[in-house]
Design an enzyme around this catalytic site. Structure first.
Site, PDB file in Angstrom:
ATOM      1  N   GLU A 194      -5.090  -8.718   1.055  1.00  0.00           N
ATOM      2  CA  GLU A 194      -5.741  -8.368   2.325  1.00  0.00           C
ATOM      3  C   GLU A 194      -7.230  -8.169   2.098  1.00  0.00           C
ATOM      4  OE1 GLU A 194      -4.287  -5.007   4.607  1.00  0.00           O
ATOM      5  OE2 GLU A 194      -2.215  -5.606   4.221  1.00  0.00           O
ATOM      6  N   GLU A 247       0.800  -1.225   0.000  1.00  0.00           N
ATOM      7  CA  GLU A 247       0.000   0.000   0.000  1.00  0.00           C
ATOM      8  C   GLU A 247       0.837   1.281   0.000  1.00  0.00           C
ATOM      9  OE1 GLU A 247      -3.014   0.001   3.009  1.00  0.00           O
ATOM     10  OE2 GLU A 247      -3.943  -1.838   2.271  1.00  0.00           O
TER      11      GLU A 247
HETATM   12  C1  FCB Z   1      -4.352  -1.981   5.563  1.00  0.00           C
HETATM   13  C2  FCB Z   1      -2.967  -2.299   6.075  1.00  0.00           C
HETATM   14  C3  FCB Z   1      -2.937  -3.338   7.163  1.00  0.00           C
HETATM   15  C4  FCB Z   1      -4.099  -3.192   8.109  1.00  0.00           C
HETATM   16  C5  FCB Z   1      -5.392  -3.105   7.354  1.00  0.00           C
HETATM   17  C6  FCB Z   1      -6.620  -3.019   8.236  1.00  0.00           C
HETATM   18  O1  FCB Z   1      -4.374  -0.689   5.067  1.00  0.00           O
HETATM   19  O2  FCB Z   1      -2.157  -2.740   5.018  1.00  0.00           O
HETATM   20  O3  FCB Z   1      -1.697  -3.257   7.811  1.00  0.00           O
HETATM   21  O4  FCB Z   1      -3.900  -2.127   8.948  1.00  0.00           O
HETATM   22  O5  FCB Z   1      -5.376  -1.996   6.513  1.00  0.00           O
END
Ligand code: FCB
Length: 476
Positions: free
Chosen positions: A381, A175
Site C-alpha cells: 500500500e 497491518e
Molecule cells: C491503511 C489501511 C487501508 C487504508 C489506508 C489509507 O492503514 O490498511 O485500509 O485505510 O491505510
C-alpha cells in the site's frame, strides 16, 4: 537528515520487466452487500453503526457496491492495465456463524472474483484479514482471546481449499499494528476497546494467527502461491534530548513487536521490559514462537508517511501520528504512553494530515533489506487522500495525487537501484472507499466513486498510473 522533497521527482526511470504493478482495496471498504448471501456483522459493522465513532455516521453497508459491480470493476482493472489486484476476503461472509462451516455463497463470490482476475491476466493477491473480525468472535473476546486464533486457522483452511489452486499470493494479515493497538488500546478502530493489556494480547494472538494460517494455507493450497504478511512500518525520526530512547521505544512497539516474532522467532527483550507494567506476556505459550516464525516469500510493506517522536515533557498534549481519529481514553502505545509523544510533522501534508515524505519509503525499504537479508519485499500500500474536485466536464485533475505517486515510485526505484529485492507496488487505492473512522470523507482512489450514483470515473492519477504500467517508465 531530511532529504529535500524535490529530490524525489524522477522521470525516465524504468522498472524491471518482472516488477509487478498493482492496486489494492479491502473488503469492508468497497464491497457493501453487508447483509447479503449469508454475511453476518463484523466488528466494523458494529463500530460504524455506533453513533459518534465514524465521521458523518458513515457505514460500509453499501460502500462502492463492489459486491454487485464486481464484473464492471474487473473490466475497469483490465482497462487500466493492472497486473495484480490486492483484495481482502470478508471473514464473516465465509464463516458467518460460530462453528457453522463455510458459507458456499460467500466462498463463491471470491472464487468468481479470482476467476475474473485470471481471465483478464491480473494476478490475484488475497488478504485473509483486513480488519473485519466476525462480531461473534469479538463477543467471545476478540483478538484478546486465544480462541480467535483457532477460528482464524479454520477460516484459512477453508480459503486455502477453495482458492489455493488459483490465488498467486496469500497475505495472512493486513497491518496487525492497527488491529491490536487502535482496536484494543486506543479505541479509534473497531472494536473500540481501551485496554492496553488486551492490545498486547492482541499483538501476540495476531502474530500467532499468522503462523497457524500459513500452516493451514500451505496444507490446503494445491498451486504454488507466495505467502506473505503485510505490516505498516513506522519510519521514525527522533527529536530533542532522549531522541534515541523515544525512537527505540516506539520502534519496539510498532515495528519489532511484529518483525521480531515473525522474522526472528522472538519478542525483543526491550519490548517486554517497556511493557512490563502493563502485561507479563503470560499469553505467550511454549511453541508459539516456532509457529509464528516461518519462512515467508514476500514481506508486504505499507507506507504513507514518517513520524517524529520525542520524550514527553509532561506538559504538552499527547498527539497521535496515525491520523485515525480515536475516542479519548485509550492508548496506542502501552507502556510508553506519557513517556513518548509524537511531534507535529512539517508539511507538505495530504488531506489526512499525513506528511509527504518519499525519502521515508526509500529509507524503509533499504533498512528492511539490511535488517532481513534475502527477504523479498513488496509495497502493498502507498497512496494519498486529497480533496478532489470534479471539473465541469466530469474529469478529476488530481495533480497532487499524481505528484505523490510519482515521488514515491521514484523512491521505490531508488531502493531497487540500491539492491533492494522489491518485487512490486500496489497503489492504495483502486477506488475511493470507506476510509475507516473517516467514512467517505477521505478519498484515496485513482478512480473516483460518486457515492450517490456509485459511478466510477478514472482520475488523472489513474491515467498516469495506466501509462506507468504500460511503459514501466516514470514520466515527467
Ligand atoms: C491503511 C489501511 C487501508 C487504508 C489506508 C489509507 O492503514 O490498511 O485500509 O485505510 O491505510
Amino acid at each position: 537528515m531530511t532529504v529535500p522533497i524535490d529530490d524525489y521527482r524522477g522521470s525516465g526511470l524504468v522498472f524491471p520487466e518482472d516488477f509487478t504493478f498493482g492496486s489494492a482495496t479491502a473488503a469492508y471498504q468497497v464491497e457493501g452487500g453487508a447483509a447479503e448471501q449469508g454475511r453476518t456483522p463484523s466488528i466494523w459493522d458494529t463500530f460504524s453503526h455506533t453513533p459518534g465513532l465514524v465521521w458523518n455516521g458513515d457505514t460500509g453497508d453499501v460502500a462502492c457496491d463492489h459486491f454487485h459491480r464486481v464484473e464492471q470493476d474487473l473490466d475497469l482493472m483490465a482497462e487500466l492495465g493492472l497486473q495484480a489486484y490486492r483484495f481482502s476476503i470478508a471473514w464473516p461472509r465465509i464463516v458467518p456463524v460460530p462453528g457453522g462451516g463455510a458459507n458456499g455463497a460467500g466462498v463463491d463470490f471470491y472464487s468468481r472474483l479470482v476467476d475474473g482476475l485470471l481471465e483478464r491476466d491480473i494476478r490475484p493477491v488475497a488478504t485473509l484479514y483486513h480488519w473485519d473480525l466476525p462480531q461473534y468472535l469479538e463477543d467471545a473476546g476478540g483478538w484478546a482471546s486465544r480462541a480467535t486464533v483457532d477460528a482464524f486457522a479454520e477460516y484459512a483452511a477453508i480459503m486455502g481449499a477453495a482458492l489455493g489452486d488459483r490465488v498467486q499470493t496469500w497475505t495472512t494479515l493486513n497491518e496487525p499494528w492497527c488491529s491490536a493497538y487502535l482496536g484494543y488500546g486506543q479505541g479509534g478502530h473497531a472494536p473500540g476497546r481501551h485496554e492496553p493489556a488486551s492490545a498486547l494480547a492482541a499483538v501476540h494472538h495476531l502474530n500467532l494467527a499468522h503462523g497457524h494460517a500459513l500452516q493451514a494455507l500451505r496444507a490446503a493450497s494445491t498451486g504454488d502461491p507466495d505467502y506473505s504478511v503485510t505490516l505498516n512500518f513506522h519510519v521514525l525520526r527522533g527529536q530533542g534530548d532522549g531522541a534515541a530512547e523515544a525512537v527505540r521505544r516506539i520502534d519496539a512497539l510498532a515495528n519489532r513487536a511484529f518483525t521480531g516474532p515473525l522474522l526472528r522467532g522472538e519478542y525483543p527483550a526491550d519490548l517486554l521490559a517497556d511493557t512490563a507494567s502493563v502485561s507479563d506476556w503470560g499469553f505467550v505459550q511454549d511453541g508459539d514462537l516456532q509457529t509464528i516464525h516461518q519462512p515467508i516469500d514476500v514481506l508486504g510493506v505499507n507506507y504513507y508517511s514518517t513520524a517524529t517522536v520525542r520524550l514527553w515533557d509532561g506538559v504538552s498534549p499527547q498527539q497521535r501520528n496515525d491520523g485515525h481519529k480515536g475516542a479519548e481514553g485509550g492508548t496506542a502505545w502501552p507502556g510508553s504512553d506519557r513517556i513518548v509523544e509524537f511531534a507535529p510533522q512539517p508539511g507538505p501534508h495530504t488531506a489526512m494530515g499525513w506528511n509527504i515524505a518519499p525519502d521515508g519509503l526509500e529509507e524503509l525499504l533499504v533498512s528492511l533489506s539490511e535488517q532481513f537479508p534475502g527477504q523479498a519485499l513488496m509495497v502493498t500500500e502507498n497512496g494519498a487522500a486529497f480533496d478532489d474536485e470534479v471539473a465541469p466536464d466530469g474529469s478529476v485533475r488530481d495533480a497532487e495525487r499524481t505528484d505523490y505517486l510519482r515521488r514515491h515510485f521514484t523512491a521505490a526505484h531508488r531502493a531497487l537501484a540500491r539492491g533492494v529485492d522489491l518485487r512490486g507496488y500496489f497503489v492504495w487505492s483502486l477506488l475511493d472507499n470507506f476510509e475507516w473512522g473517516y467514512g467517505y470523507a477521505k478519498r484515496f482512489g485513482i478512480v473516483r466513486v460518486d457515492f450517490d450514483t456509485l459511478e466510477r470515473t478514472v482520475k488523472d492519477s489513474g491515467r498516469w498510473y495506466q501509462r506507468l504500467m504500460r511503459t514501466r517508465t516514470v514520466d515527467a
